[in-house]
Design an enzyme around this catalytic site. Structure first.
Site, short mmCIF file in Angstrom:
data_model
loop_
_atom_site.label_atom_id
_atom_site.label_comp_id
_atom_site.label_asym_id
_atom_site.label_seq_id
_atom_site.Cartn_x
_atom_site.Cartn_y
_atom_site.Cartn_z
N ARG A 1 49.88 41.96 -7.25
CA ARG A 1 50.83 40.95 -7.74
C ARG A 1 50.87 39.72 -6.85
NH1 ARG A 1 54.84 42.95 -11.46
NH2 ARG A 1 53.59 44.13 -12.94
N ARG B 1 55.99 35.78 -9.47
CA ARG B 1 57.27 35.04 -9.38
C ARG B 1 57.69 34.65 -7.98
NH1 ARG B 1 60.26 39.25 -13.12
NH2 ARG B 1 58.79 40.45 -11.91
N ARG C 1 55.84 29.21 -15.57
CA ARG C 1 56.58 30.12 -16.46
C ARG C 1 57.74 29.45 -17.17
NH1 ARG C 1 57.65 33.49 -18.71
NH2 ARG C 1 58.47 35.40 -17.78
N ASP D 1 47.51 41.61 -17.77
CA ASP D 1 48.49 42.69 -17.63
C ASP D 1 47.88 43.98 -18.14
OD1 ASP D 1 51.63 42.96 -17.00
OD2 ASP D 1 51.04 44.41 -18.53
N TYR E 1 54.08 54.01 -21.13
CA TYR E 1 54.68 52.85 -21.81
C TYR E 1 54.68 53.04 -23.32
CZ TYR E 1 55.20 50.24 -17.52
OH TYR E 1 55.61 49.85 -16.27
O1 CP3 Z 1 48.51 39.12 -9.37
C1 CP3 Z 1 48.29 40.20 -9.96
O2 CP3 Z 1 48.46 41.30 -9.42
C2 CP3 Z 1 47.63 40.15 -11.32
C3 CP3 Z 1 48.46 40.22 -12.46
C4 CP3 Z 1 49.14 41.50 -12.93
C5 CP3 Z 1 50.25 41.47 -13.80
N1 CP3 Z 1 50.55 42.74 -14.16
C6 CP3 Z 1 50.96 40.25 -14.28
C7 CP3 Z 1 52.41 40.39 -14.52
C8 CP3 Z 1 48.82 42.84 -12.73
C9 CP3 Z 1 47.73 43.45 -11.86
C10 CP3 Z 1 49.72 43.61 -13.52
C11 CP3 Z 1 49.65 45.07 -13.62
C12 CP3 Z 1 50.76 45.80 -14.25
N2 CP3 Z 1 51.51 45.43 -15.33
C13 CP3 Z 1 51.18 47.08 -13.86
C14 CP3 Z 1 50.55 47.91 -12.78
C15 CP3 Z 1 50.88 47.40 -11.44
C16 CP3 Z 1 52.23 47.78 -10.95
O3 CP3 Z 1 52.97 46.90 -10.53
O4 CP3 Z 1 52.50 49.00 -10.92
C17 CP3 Z 1 52.24 47.46 -14.69
C18 CP3 Z 1 53.03 48.76 -14.61
C19 CP3 Z 1 52.42 46.42 -15.63
C20 CP3 Z 1 53.40 46.37 -16.75
C21 CP3 Z 1 54.39 45.30 -16.53
N3 CP3 Z 1 54.12 43.96 -16.60
C22 CP3 Z 1 55.75 45.46 -16.18
C23 CP3 Z 1 56.46 46.78 -15.97
C24 CP3 Z 1 56.28 44.17 -16.08
C25 CP3 Z 1 57.71 43.80 -15.86
C26 CP3 Z 1 58.17 44.11 -14.50
C27 CP3 Z 1 58.44 42.88 -13.73
O5 CP3 Z 1 57.91 42.77 -12.61
O6 CP3 Z 1 59.18 42.05 -14.25
C28 CP3 Z 1 55.24 43.26 -16.31
C29 CP3 Z 1 55.36 41.78 -16.25
C30 CP3 Z 1 54.36 41.08 -15.39
N4 CP3 Z 1 53.00 41.25 -15.41
C31 CP3 Z 1 54.65 40.08 -14.46
C32 CP3 Z 1 53.44 39.64 -13.90
C33 CP3 Z 1 53.19 38.58 -12.87
C34 CP3 Z 1 56.07 39.60 -14.15
C35 CP3 Z 1 56.20 38.14 -14.07
C36 CP3 Z 1 56.76 37.39 -15.19
O7 CP3 Z 1 57.61 37.85 -15.98
O8 CP3 Z 1 56.37 36.22 -15.22
#
Ligand code: CP3
Length: 343
Positions: free
Chosen positions: A23, A27, A36, A71, A146
């Protein structure tokens, strides 16, 4: 090309310990928050120019790898399970999987076609990057959780009810997800990624015997195939995995992810020194002060003891409230006096 990260994945000597962050685009960065304001998360993922821009945002911090901005849930939409990101709640699956007929209806997609936008982003990134590009996908268990729960879950009750109560339906769901993930990672490598990571973020909620019985072979289907067919490093990641490390290693992975609850030296001894390791700083240790962050980074470096095959990372993703300065301080520390090249 800075190839420290790839060299460490292959357990070759490095001039300094490579570092990147799960990540690392997100944010906690003002540049990301600004984008965003104008675009949804899915728009960022699906518009290659924007996905490229976000992927590049953390590179000035000095990290040794870029991770594709996408994602883990993206393949679910073309498989027939559309979802949204609800503000503040995370992902919401429109029709969570509850029946065998819903599992039967899930499509085995061709990612070159239905996730073409991801491949376009990868090709564009490869023209710009001076560091390796990491592609990724979700682990079959994490994706299944999920699909069945419909979103985030505290105890995975519905998922485990299906797994324990309808093992044949569960196996079919896992086979379909594993096959899609295998194809998706192969397509990402064909498009140009230099390494891939399988994010099985929630697998640590399983008892070891249940992991072995209901998950391991599906993860193996992905990991073994991608490793042997492509030759790129494959990172096998989970959290809460203190009791699963050996079983996860047996499922596959050139590099094993280690969370912060298992000391890295103990984890590595159990995994075996014929594999590389990645992790294992507590993401919360970045929140207090620069000094605290650097101290925790040093603890991880001490446990790695300069052995070839350590990729510095957190045990899970960077939290949104993380100060950018603390991240930069850790990168500098890992590359500088604290981080040792392998002797
Ligand atoms: O920089 C990076 O790591 C690359 C981008 C990336 C995202 N999601 C973008 C994202 C990666 C590698 C993921 C993987 C991901 N997505 C996982 C596995 C990694 C982990 O953290 O365990 C999971 C479980 C997801 C599913 C997911 N996506 C969830 C549960 C959420 C919401 C939780 C939160 O943090 O709000 C997301 C949203 C998400 N995917 C964001 C980002 C940057 C949140 C940012 C936003 O809303 O702009």
């Amino acid at each position: 090309m800075n190839d420290r990260f790839l060299r460490a994945c292959r357990r070759e000597p490095v001039d300094a310990t490579p570092v990147w962050f799960m990540r690392q685009a997100g944010r906690y960065m003002p540049e990301y928050r600004k984008l965003r304001e104008k675009h949804s998360l899915l728009q960022l993922c699906k518009t290659p120019e924007l996905a490229v821009q976000v992927t590049l945002q953390p590179l000035p911090l000095g990290v040794d790898a870029a991770i594709l901005f996408a994602d883990i849930l993206l393949p679910l939409e073309p498989m027939g399970a559309p979802f949204e990101f609800a503000a503040g709640e995370g992902p919401v699956i429109r029709d969570p999987i509850a029946t065998r007929s819903q599992i039967d209806a899930l499509r085995l997609i061709d990612p070159e076609d239905s996730l073409a936008y991801v491949m376009t982003t990868i090709r564009a990134l490869k023209r710009e990057l001076q560091v390796p590009l990491i592609g990724f996908a979700g682990g079959p268990f994490t994706l299944a959780s999920y699909l069945v729960e419909g979103g985030k879950s505290a105890n995975f009750a519905k998922t485990k009810k299906l797994m324990f109560g309808a093992p044949d339906a569960w196996a079919l769901l896992m086979e379909k997800l594993a096959e899609v993930v295998r194809r998706y990672l192969r397509a990402q490598v064909a498009a140009g990624v230099d390494a891939v990571q399988l994010f099985d973020s929630w697998v640590g909620d399983l008892a070891p015997a249940d992991y072995v019985e209901h998950v391991q072979r599906h993860s193996r289907h992905v990991l073994r195939d991608v490793q042997t067919a492509t030759g790129v490093p494959v990172i096998h990641f989970g959290t809460g995995t203190a009791t699963l490390l050996e079983s996860m290693r047996d499922a596959g992975g050139t590099v094993l992810g280690v969370d912060w609850c298992t000391p890295l030296d103990q984890a590595w001894a159990r995994i075996g020194y014929d594999r590389a390791v990645q992790g294992n700083m507590d993401p919360c240790a970045l929140l207090a002060t620069r000094e605290v962050a650097v101290k925790h980074a040093q603890r991880v470096l001490d446990a790695a003891a300069g052995r070839p095959g350590h990729v510095f990372n957190l045990g899970h993703g960077i939290l949104p409230e993380t100060p950018v300065d603390h991240v930069r301080a850790v990168v500098e520390h890992v590359h500088g006096a604290g981080g040792r090249g392998s002797a």
